[in-house]
Motif scaffolding. Structure first.
Motif, short mmCIF file in Angstrom:
data_model
loop_
_atom_site.label_atom_id
_atom_site.label_comp_id
_atom_site.label_asym_id
_atom_site.label_seq_id
_atom_site.Cartn_x
_atom_site.Cartn_y
_atom_site.Cartn_z
N ARG A 1 -11.75 9.65 15.89
CA ARG A 1 -12.28 9.45 14.53
C ARG A 1 -11.44 8.42 13.75
NH1 ARG A 1 -10.48 10.84 9.54
NH2 ARG A 1 -11.92 9.62 8.34
N LEU A 2 -10.13 8.50 13.91
CA LEU A 2 -9.27 7.56 13.18
C LEU A 2 -9.36 6.14 13.75
CD1 LEU A 2 -6.15 9.84 12.53
CD2 LEU A 2 -7.87 9.08 10.88
N GLY B 1 -12.98 8.94 5.81
CA GLY B 1 -13.93 8.19 6.64
C GLY B 1 -15.24 8.90 6.77
N GLY C 1 -7.35 -1.13 9.11
CA GLY C 1 -6.06 -0.60 8.64
C GLY C 1 -5.12 -0.31 9.80
N ARG D 1 -7.30 7.42 2.40
CA ARG D 1 -8.24 6.72 3.28
C ARG D 1 -8.40 7.46 4.62
NH1 ARG D 1 -5.68 1.79 3.57
NH2 ARG D 1 -5.07 2.08 5.73
N LEU D 2 -7.31 8.02 5.14
CA LEU D 2 -7.37 8.69 6.45
C LEU D 2 -8.31 9.90 6.44
CD1 LEU D 2 -3.65 8.68 7.67
CD2 LEU D 2 -5.48 7.13 8.30
N GLY D 3 -8.49 10.49 5.30
CA GLY D 3 -9.37 11.66 5.25
C GLY D 3 -10.77 11.33 4.75
N ALA E 1 -2.46 1.67 9.67
CA ALA E 1 -2.04 3.07 9.68
C ALA E 1 -3.00 3.92 10.50
CB ALA E 1 -1.97 3.60 8.24
N GLU E 2 -4.30 3.79 10.27
CA GLU E 2 -5.27 4.60 11.01
C GLU E 2 -5.31 4.20 12.48
OE1 GLU E 2 -5.63 3.02 8.09
OE2 GLU E 2 -7.74 2.62 7.67
N LEU F 1 -12.40 4.71 12.30
CA LEU F 1 -12.10 4.34 10.91
C LEU F 1 -11.34 3.02 10.87
CD1 LEU F 1 -12.10 5.27 7.87
CD2 LEU F 1 -9.87 6.30 8.34
N VAL G 1 -2.89 5.45 1.65
CA VAL G 1 -3.19 5.54 3.10
C VAL G 1 -3.77 6.91 3.44
CG1 VAL G 1 -2.18 5.57 5.41
CG2 VAL G 1 -1.43 3.86 3.75
N VAL H 1 -1.94 5.85 14.06
CA VAL H 1 -1.96 7.31 14.22
C VAL H 1 -3.11 7.74 15.15
CG1 VAL H 1 -3.31 7.86 12.15
CG2 VAL H 1 -1.68 9.50 12.99
N ARG I 1 -13.41 -0.01 11.25
CA ARG I 1 -14.15 -0.35 10.02
C ARG I 1 -13.23 -0.94 8.96
NH1 ARG I 1 -16.34 4.56 9.15
NH2 ARG I 1 -15.32 5.01 7.19
N GLU J 1 0.84 -1.18 0.00
CA GLU J 1 0.00 0.00 0.00
C GLU J 1 0.89 1.25 0.00
OE1 GLU J 1 -4.16 1.07 2.10
OE2 GLU J 1 -2.52 0.55 3.43
N PHE K 1 -7.67 15.64 9.02
CA PHE K 1 -8.40 14.39 9.29
C PHE K 1 -9.86 14.57 9.66
CE2 PHE K 1 -3.88 13.53 10.44
CZ PHE K 1 -3.59 12.74 9.34
#
Lengths: 101, 245
Positions: free
Chosen positions: B22-23, A101, B32, A97-99, B34-35, B26, A94, B38, B29, A89, B231
């Motif tokens: 929020r992350l 949701g 991931g 995707r982080l923004g 990464a989310e 995410l 990434v 962080v 769901r 990935e 974000f």
């Protein structure tokens, strides 16, 4: 990490279809990728197609390669048959995707 | 200056906690990493470590509770910093051996700092536990500088690549902007940690120095705004970014 399939495909095609040797072909494609902000390790076929469309012809022209437009058209046709799935990935995937949701 | 520092700290706590939650939602769901990393990092640092360490300065709270809160704060800070480090490694340098070793070394350093902080919370006089003088404070600031410095550099380098991609239609404006905002947030943390370190090395208490309060206060406000816009962006901001590219 090995180079991406799309990168190797373009380099091999250039080596076989032009006067460029292996080293020159790979160097040319790497320069085109750098201009596009892409890397040989992670470039996807769809990204490589854009590079072959917008940057690579000029790079080949500057190296005196004849028929750069038709060469790049062949490359794009070949790239369209490559598998676009798989691979690690990328940071942009990434951050998208982080923004989102 | 104290008011600015207070507002900035509150903004940073609220922004980081909101974004972290929020992350993490995410991540639940998408599954991931990464989310998750962080989100956890921001929640531990902004939502736990900052407010808990502030409780040291509230005399109305019983001493035992303040000592316990400081120990939890140090633990949360280390956990958050490690999660952010792993986020940067996993996203930008997942295949590179040196990044793995750097992350391992960072983990070891944070574990040591946590142990040192907990030892201070248990055995030192309450007035000196959260001291901004001495080696423990300086080392903690240097470690923070390392974590957020790496974050800022990687995001900044990738932002430059994304701008080149945009020229040939290979990058979306809001994603390019997100790299810039994450870089700005990291840079502000670097600036704050650097100023705190220099002030501490000069033998000045950062919480009583107007210049340090001004710089860290402004840095905290900018960092908070960057986190939210990256974000938790309002639709109007996204529309403006798309229109401005």
């Amino acid at each position: 990490m090995p180079d991406a399939e799309a990168f190797n495909f373009v380099c091999d095609h250039l080596e076989q279809s032009s006067e460029l040797d292996r080293l020159a072909a790979r160097g040319t494609v790497r320069i085109a990728l750098k201009q596009a902000g892409l890397e040989a390790r992670t470039v996807a076929p769809d990204q490589m197609m854009v590079v072959a469309d917008k940057i690579l012809p000029k790079e080949l022209d500057s190296r005196g390669i004849d028929g750069s437009e038709s060469l790049c058209a062949d490359i794009k046709r070949g790239l369209s048959s490559l598998d676009t799935a798989g691979g690690a990935e990328t940071p942009d995937a990434v951050f998208k995707r982080l923004g989102g949701g | 200056m104290l008011a600015l520092a207070g507002i900035a700290t509150l903004a940073f706590i609220l922004a980081g906690t909101s974004v972290g939650i929020r992350l993490l939602r995410l991540a639940k769901r998408t599954q991931g990493k990464a989310e998750r990393n962080v989100g956890l990092g921001l929640l531990l640092i902004c939502g736990l470590a900052y407010p808990l360490s502030l409780s040291l300065q509230v005399d109305a709270i019983p001493e035992t509770v303040r000592r316990f809160a400081f120990a939890i704060a140090m633990f949360s800070l280390a956990g958050g910093a490690i999660a952010i480090t792993e986020f940067v490694r996993g996203v930008f340098r997942s295949e590179v051996p040196w990044a793995r070793w750097l992350t391992v070394a960072s983990c070891a350093a944070w574990f040591a700092m946590t142990g040192w902080g907990i030892w201070a919370a248990v055995s030192q006089p309450i007035e000196s536990i959260g001291s901004t003088e001495g080696l423990r404070f300086i080392l903690r600031q240097l470690l923070m500088l390392g974590v957020f410095g790496w974050t800022a550099v990687e995001a900044g380098l990738y932002w430059l690549k994304m701008r080149r991609r945009r020229a040939i239609g290979l990058a979306e404006p809001e994603v390019i902007n997100r790299f810039a905002l994450w870089c700005i947030s990291g840079t502000m943390s670097v600036v704050s940690s650097s100023v705190m370190t220099v002030t501490g090395l000069a033998g000045i208490n950062p919480s009583q120095d107007p210049t340090t309060l001004l710089v860290t206060g402004l840095g905290g406000l900018v960092s908070s705004a960057a986190l939210v816009l990256a974000f938790l962006p309002p639709k109007s901001y996204l529309a403006w970014i798309r229109a401005s590219f």
